[in-house]
Design an enzyme around this catalytic site. Structure first.
Site, PDB file in Angstrom:
ATOM      1  N   HIS A   1       0.850  -1.192   0.000  1.00 39.68           N
ATOM      2  CA  HIS A   1       0.000   0.000   0.000  1.00 39.68           C
ATOM      3  C   HIS A   1       0.884   1.240   0.000  1.00 39.68           C
ATOM      4  O   HIS A   1       0.663   2.164  -0.768  1.00 39.68           O
ATOM      5  CB  HIS A   1      -0.934   0.011   1.209  1.00 39.68           C
ATOM      6  CG  HIS A   1      -1.916   1.143   1.162  1.00 39.68           C
ATOM      7  ND1 HIS A   1      -2.988   1.221   2.031  1.00 39.68           N
ATOM      8  CD2 HIS A   1      -1.997   2.261   0.377  1.00 39.68           C
ATOM      9  CE1 HIS A   1      -3.690   2.324   1.756  1.00 39.68           C
ATOM     10  NE2 HIS A   1      -3.093   2.978   0.773  1.00 39.68           N
TER      11      HIS A   1
ATOM     12  N   GLU B   1       0.729   7.976  -3.826  1.00 43.25           N
ATOM     13  CA  GLU B   1       1.643   7.563  -2.769  1.00 43.25           C
ATOM     14  C   GLU B   1       2.914   8.409  -2.770  1.00 43.25           C
ATOM     15  O   GLU B   1       3.421   8.791  -1.706  1.00 43.25           O
ATOM     16  CB  GLU B   1       1.983   6.076  -2.914  1.00 43.25           C
ATOM     17  CG  GLU B   1       0.825   5.146  -2.608  1.00 43.25           C
ATOM     18  CD  GLU B   1       0.281   5.352  -1.203  1.00 43.25           C
ATOM     19  OE1 GLU B   1       1.076   5.317  -0.252  1.00 43.25           O
ATOM     20  OE2 GLU B   1      -0.939   5.563  -1.060  1.00 43.25           O
TER      21      GLU B   1
ATOM     22  N   HIS C   1       3.154  10.921   0.370  1.00 45.21           N
ATOM     23  CA  HIS C   1       4.083  10.357   1.351  1.00 45.21           C
ATOM     24  C   HIS C   1       5.552  10.431   0.908  1.00 45.21           C
ATOM     25  O   HIS C   1       6.415  10.806   1.693  1.00 45.21           O
ATOM     26  CB  HIS C   1       3.720   8.898   1.627  1.00 45.21           C
ATOM     27  CG  HIS C   1       2.335   8.709   2.150  1.00 45.21           C
ATOM     28  ND1 HIS C   1       1.974   9.071   3.429  1.00 45.21           N
ATOM     29  CD2 HIS C   1       1.209   8.207   1.565  1.00 45.21           C
ATOM     30  CE1 HIS C   1       0.692   8.785   3.619  1.00 45.21           C
ATOM     31  NE2 HIS C   1       0.202   8.273   2.504  1.00 45.21           N
TER      32      HIS C   1
END
Length: 228
Positions: A64, A118, A122
């Site tokens: 993930h 992502e 992040h």
């Protein structure tokens, strides 16, 4: 002429302040969460799922994300708007990412939207340690260091209900560290293994004991491990 010079100085100062702000945000984190997702549980919900345009993924945990976090439980996000996702930087990783980091969101996609999210949310917060290519390569390397599916299938063959503690013990045996388990529920309201969180040091190379666990969806004492 003087006003133009002063305006230029102001612009340079503003740019420098923005640069320092981004740099500090990118440097200032304490550890990573490395998050793996079980596709059987993602799909076995009322919302269901959509397979990637490349076809149904293998029955294995998918990545993930690799998420910078603080020891107080909070986390930085979207740290560098000047570093958007560039798929050309991961062209050599694409086949491996389609296998190990597949998208299951609807409508069906090729992974680019997922990976872009992502990285921008992040990955940009760890730029002091990892550039874009390194960010994705590191996550793939971390997944290859542990064999969670093998460990779980040995301890808890899928399709039945197991104690949360037995699942945690199996993961700890495989990784060397205690995980955080996040659950979701199937259409009947049964708790099922959804995501596994493990912690990684700021160099993104070593698993560590988690300084703090997230406030995700908690599991019941008995959880299912549905097939995929």
């Amino acid at each position: 002429m003087e006003s133009k010079r002063q305006f230029s100085i102001i612009l340079i100062k503003l740019f420098f302040i923005q640069y320092l702000s981004v740099l500090c945000a990118a440097r200032n984190f304490d550890f990573f969460y490395f998050v793996l997702q079980w596709p059987g549980s993602y799909c076995d919900t009322a919302k269901s799922c959509c397979y990637p345009t490349t076809g149904k993924p293998a029955a294995d945990f998918g990545i993930h994300g690799l998420w910078p976090n603080y020891n107080d439980g909070s986390y930085p996000s979207n740290c560098d708007p000047n570093a958007p996702f560039d798929q050309s930087q991961i062209s050599d990783l694409r086949s491996s990412m389609q296998k190990n980091w597949p998208t299951l969101a609807c409508p069906s996609g090729n992974g680019i939207t997922f990976w872009s999210h992502e990285w921008e949310k992040h990955g940009t917060c760890s730029e002091s340690v990892l550039n874009q290519h390194q960010y994705f390569q590191t996550a793939l390397n971390l997944k290859n260091q542990i064999h969670l599916l093998q460990a779980l299938r040995t301890a808890v063959p899928d399709g039945s209900s197991y104690s949360l503690e037995s699942i945690k013990d199996a993961i700890k045996e495989a990784s060397g560290f205690s995980p955080w388990i996040e659950c979701n529920v199937d259409e009947s309201g049964n708790s099922q293994l959804y995501q596994i969180y493990l912690c990684v040091d700021t160099s993104a190379s070593n698993f560590i004991n988690c300084p703090v666990f997230p406030n995700g969806k908690k599991c019941g004492s008995q959880i299912e491990f549905p097939p995929f």
